[in-house]
Design a protein around this motif. Structure first.
Motif, PDB file in Angstrom:
ATOM      1  N   ASP A  85      35.938  85.593  71.011  1.00  0.00           N
ATOM      2  CA  ASP A  85      34.567  85.282  71.754  1.00  0.00           C
ATOM      3  C   ASP A  85      33.953  84.472  72.957  1.00  0.00           C
ATOM      4  O   ASP A  85      34.499  83.528  73.266  1.00  0.00           O
ATOM      5  N   GLY A  88      30.369  82.373  73.490  1.00  0.00           N
ATOM      6  CA  GLY A  88      29.543  81.565  72.739  1.00  0.00           C
ATOM      7  C   GLY A  88      28.606  81.086  72.607  1.00  0.00           C
ATOM      8  O   GLY A  88      27.976  79.388  72.301  1.00  0.00           O
ATOM      9  N   TRP A  90      25.241  82.125  69.236  1.00  0.00           N
ATOM     10  CA  TRP A  90      25.637  81.784  67.753  1.00  0.00           C
ATOM     11  C   TRP A  90      25.265  83.272  67.274  1.00  0.00           C
ATOM     12  O   TRP A  90      26.002  84.206  66.662  1.00  0.00           O
ATOM     13  N   SER A  92      26.662  85.607  69.470  1.00  0.00           N
ATOM     14  CA  SER A  92      28.143  86.634  69.628  1.00  0.00           C
ATOM     15  C   SER A  92      28.662  86.264  68.574  1.00  0.00           C
ATOM     16  O   SER A  92      29.681  86.659  68.291  1.00  0.00           O
ATOM     17  N   ALA A  93      29.260  85.173  68.573  1.00  0.00           N
ATOM     18  CA  ALA A  93      29.928  85.001  67.074  1.00  0.00           C
ATOM     19  C   ALA A  93      29.481  85.223  65.570  1.00  0.00           C
ATOM     20  O   ALA A  93      30.577  84.834  64.897  1.00  0.00           O
ATOM     21  N   SER A  94      28.318  84.968  65.474  1.00  0.00           N
ATOM     22  CA  SER A  94      27.509  85.532  64.238  1.00  0.00           C
ATOM     23  C   SER A  94      28.780  86.477  64.184  1.00  0.00           C
ATOM     24  O   SER A  94      28.894  87.513  62.510  1.00  0.00           O
ATOM     25  N   PHE A  97      32.649  86.942  62.543  1.00  0.00           N
ATOM     26  CA  PHE A  97      31.987  86.412  61.484  1.00  0.00           C
ATOM     27  C   PHE A  97      31.318  86.968  59.866  1.00  0.00           C
ATOM     28  O   PHE A  97      32.238  87.207  59.141  1.00  0.00           O
ATOM     29  N   ARG A 104      38.959  83.623  64.109  1.00  0.00           N
ATOM     30  CA  ARG A 104      37.901  83.489  65.891  1.00  0.00           C
ATOM     31  C   ARG A 104      37.866  82.600  66.308  1.00  0.00           C
ATOM     32  O   ARG A 104      37.889  80.952  65.966  1.00  0.00           O
ATOM     33  N   ASN A 105      38.334  82.791  67.527  1.00  0.00           N
ATOM     34  CA  ASN A 105      38.406  81.602  68.544  1.00  0.00           C
ATOM     35  C   ASN A 105      37.206  81.466  69.678  1.00  0.00           C
ATOM     36  O   ASN A 105      36.940  82.687  69.649  1.00  0.00           O
ATOM     37  N   ARG A 106      36.776  80.966  69.829  1.00  0.00           N
ATOM     38  CA  ARG A 106      35.310  80.562  71.158  1.00  0.00           C
ATOM     39  C   ARG A 106      36.399  79.940  72.189  1.00  0.00           C
ATOM     40  O   ARG A 106      36.634  78.971  72.677  1.00  0.00           O
TER      41      ARG A 106
END
Length: 113
Positions: A85, A88, A90, A92-94, A97, A104-106
């Motif tokens: 991601d 960074g 929520w 895009s991270a969701s 997930f 998963r890496n940010r």
């Protein structure tokens, strides 16, 4: 061992997409046989295609429940090795997930020189 399958998530604006190109180019150089799928907003699909850094470009409209549901299903079916991601946030991270990507890496890209 199968080649890695990466999901690159960068939904953002024009500048955000362009600043992500070198990072994804480094990923491509490090893993030349890996499958890289880039997830972005529909308005940036042609720009991402022009980079020729990913095997596929997937689009999602984050304001549409139907679009989000469809992309999460696609992510689950593809069974990605890793999601990266570059945004960074929520939203895009969701997506990785909820799509079941276990690694998963940010990575935040700084615009400062």
């Amino acid at each position: 061992m199968p080649e890695p399958r990466f999901l690159v998530v960068r939904l953002g604006s024009l500048g955000d997409i362009v600043h992500t190109f070198p990072a994804v180019a480094g990923l491509r150089e490090s893993f030349p046989k890996a499958e890289i799928v880039w997830l972005t907003h529909p308005r940036w699909k042609e720009l991402v295609e022009s980079s020729e850094l990913s095997a596929e470009i997937w689009e999602t409209e984050t304001r549409s429940y139907k679009s989000l549901r469809e992309i999460i299903g696609r992510i689950r079916k593809k069974k990605f090795t890793t999601a990266i991601d570059y945004q960074g946030l929520w939203k895009s991270a969701s997506l990785p997930f909820l799509g079941g990507v276990s690694c998963r890496n940010r990575i935040l890209i700084s615009y400062d020189s």
